[in-house]
Design a protein around this motif. Structure first.
Motif, short mmCIF file in Angstrom:
data_model
loop_
_atom_site.label_atom_id
_atom_site.label_comp_id
_atom_site.label_asym_id
_atom_site.label_seq_id
_atom_site.Cartn_x
_atom_site.Cartn_y
_atom_site.Cartn_z
N VAL A 6 17.87 62.38 48.71
CA VAL A 6 17.72 63.10 49.93
C VAL A 6 16.51 63.87 49.53
O VAL A 6 16.14 64.40 48.45
CB VAL A 6 18.90 64.30 50.12
CG1 VAL A 6 18.62 65.46 51.21
CG2 VAL A 6 20.20 63.30 50.36
N MET A 55 17.18 61.04 54.36
CA MET A 55 18.39 60.64 53.48
C MET A 55 18.13 59.12 53.65
O MET A 55 17.92 58.49 54.46
CB MET A 55 19.76 61.10 54.05
CG MET A 55 20.70 61.36 53.26
SD MET A 55 22.33 62.02 54.14
CE MET A 55 21.89 63.74 54.15
N ALA A 61 23.82 67.05 53.04
CA ALA A 61 22.76 67.01 51.77
C ALA A 61 23.27 68.01 50.71
O ALA A 61 23.39 67.55 49.51
CB ALA A 61 21.32 67.46 52.27
#
Ligand SMILES: [Zn+2]
Lengths: 380, 157
Positions: free
Chosen positions: A10, A212, A338
């Protein structure tokens, strides 16, 4: 599921206004992701993005504008405009389709550029009825808050405690936008915006570019020794018109039940180790905790009073500071995910929870008073 | 505070026009005659206000028209002491969800006819379950605000 899909890496930007131009931010975030994952742009199978064009972005057909910066040109790339966790699940599905071994999820939001969020959410309404009465997201939330307080005797102090916890948690989050040590009294003394909602109970307007990388199991384990696996997903939509809905019993329960079933979770209170919940308004964290099964109906106020949702509690909620601390409007669901990813990996820095974290829940909501909900479960 | 880098300002003005269609047209023409019209679903017997052309649950066309009550009960409300973008008229306003008698959902509108000086003055006149009644504007425009607001009924009723 035949194959597992893992989150490999991420990359994301902080919430405060940056000096960078929109495309610079999209580019740097995308590049940071690819560098962290150690792959080239050519190795990205497909790109799914989350953004909002005219209203939040000020650019019509925004995706055509940022494909170059987002490593997506010459690829099968698409955009969704709504709850950003939808972009995540579409990317997961593209991998599960067997057509791609890697997928990049890209969420773009530069909230510092758009006018007040409620100027935009006013146009979420239909032009014939609700718009003529001045409805916007905060008006809807205020109607919901009064109903919640009235029906279950939720107190102003309990609602304010969410702000105290989340802005305090955000002190340890380098990505958060609003972070400070505040008291319940400070929250209650803040300006009344839409009675019974005060200014500090409403989320700010933030920036947030996030990328991501997802991969099929065999590829994910080559790219990282710490993949975090996709375990479950559920989403559900309620009616559009506020008057058609039970504002205190929306669709989050349905979404959560689907996600828990898919992930094989039977006791969320025990099996979810951290929950990142989308709470654009203070009291919504309490209400959503009920829907997620962390406490009984009407007991959200007692739940926060017990300390259970604090960083040292039994079911920590929003160790990142949540949306009250950072509100990149169209990417806020992905930011929740995240944080869950970092917590499971043990890479959440100063805010890493003291407890064991192998399973995390991320929640996103879009529309008025929780019209749409999405729940993602990830874990080791 | 001066910024290190330039910003470009741009005001986007987009003049849309929205087709009301036959159902909303009939509903708004009803408002011009001081009537609140709804449509009833033949399958689930729910009455929708404002009138709707379809039942989302039963996926049925709705063409059974009913004039609904102009009185109902307050479900929830919010008070705005300051103007905000899109505000109907000028602050202070009270936006409310009212359950009109004989209908299932609730109707989004305004509260008036009470002291709107502060949220506290409103709280004295309004709570969940307070009975209210539509008050009409003299001049009608075929607009939701042809109903001026809903006002609490006097206690003796
Ligand atoms: Zn029906």
């Amino acid at each position: 599921m035949a194959d597992r899909v893992g989150i490999v890496e991420v990359a994301m930007t902080p919430g405060a206004e940056s000096k960078d131009n929109f495309l610079d931010q999209v580019f740097r975030t995308s590049k940071e992701l690819l560098d962290k994952a150690g792959i080239s742009r050519d190795e990205v199978g497909t790109v799914v993005s989350a953004s909002s064009d005219v209203f939040h972005g000020g650019v019509s057909c925004a995706s055509s504008y940022y494909w170059d910066a987002g490593a997506a040109f010459l690829k099968n790339a698409s955009r969704q405009d709504g709850e950003s966790l939808f972009a995540f699940i579409y990317a997961v599905m593209r991998i599960l389709s067997g057509n791609y071994s890697t997928a990049m999820v890209l969420g773009v939001c530069k909230g510092s550029e758009n006018p007040a969020n409620d100027m935009l959410t006013h146009f979420f309404t239909d032009p014939f009825y609700q718009r003529q009465i001045g409805l916007n997201e905060t008006v809807a939330a205020a109607l919901q808050k009064r109903e919640y307080m009235t029906k279950y005797r939720i107190t102003e102090e309990q609602c304010a405690a969410v702000v105290v916890k989340n802005l305090g948690n955000a002190l340890k989050n380098p990505y958060a936008h609003v972070k400070k040590r505040v008291s319940v009294e400070d929250v209650l003394a803040s300006e009344m915006v839409m009675e019974p909602l005060r200014k500090m109970e409403c989320a700010p307007k933030s920036e947030g570019m996030i990328a991501m990388l997802l991969a099929r199991e065999d590829v994910a384990v080559k790219l990282t020794d710490k993949p975090v696996w996709f375990k479950g997903y559920g989403s559900s939509m309620d009616h559009f018109y506020l008057g058609d809905r039970d504002l205190l019993n929306g669709q989050l329960g349905t979404a959560a039940a689907k996600a828990y079933e898919m992930a094989g979770i039977t006791n969320p209170k025990k099996e979810i180790h951290v929950a990142e919940i989308c709470e654009p308004y203070s009291f919504q964290e309490l209400l959503w905790c009920e829907d997620l099964g962390f406490c009984d109906r009407g007991k959200g106020g007692k739940l926060i009073e017990s300390g259970a949702t604090g960083p040292g509690g039994k079911i920590p909620v929003n160790p990142s500071g949540g949306v009250l601390a950072h509100n990149p409007y169209v990417t806020r669901g992905l930011y929740r995910l995240a944080e869950g990813f970092l917590q499971v990996r043990g890479q959440a820095g100063e805010r890493q929870l003291g407890r064991k974290v192998t399973t995390a829940l991320a929640h996103g909501t879009h529309g008025f008073a929780g019209q749409c909900h999405a729940v993602v479960i990830i874990g080791k | 505070m001066e910024k290190e880098f330039n910003t470009f300002k741009n005001v986007i003005r987009l003049p849309h026009k929205y087709a009301a269609g036959p159902t909303y047209t009939k509903f708004y023409n009803g408002l011009k005659e001081s009537k609140i019209l709804g449509t009833r679903c033949p399958s689930c017997a729910v009455t929708f206000v404002p009138a709707r052309s379809f039942c989302p649950k039963c996926m049925k066309n709705l063409d059974t028209w009913v004039e609904v009550a102009q009185e109902g009960e307050v479900q929830t409300w919010t008070y705005a002491g300051k103007d905000f973008f899109g505000i109907p008229g000028k602050a202070p306003v009270v936006i409310v969800l009212v359950k009109l008698d004989g209908t299932e959902g609730s109707f989004l509108h305004l509260i008036g006819g009470i002291n709107l000086e502060s949220a506290d003055t409103v709280k004295k006149a309004l709570r969940k379950g307070t009975r209210v009644k539509a008050v009409w504007n003299e001049e009608k425009k075929g607009h939701m605000l042809d109903i001026k607001y809903f006002a609490p009924l006097s206690k003796k009723r």
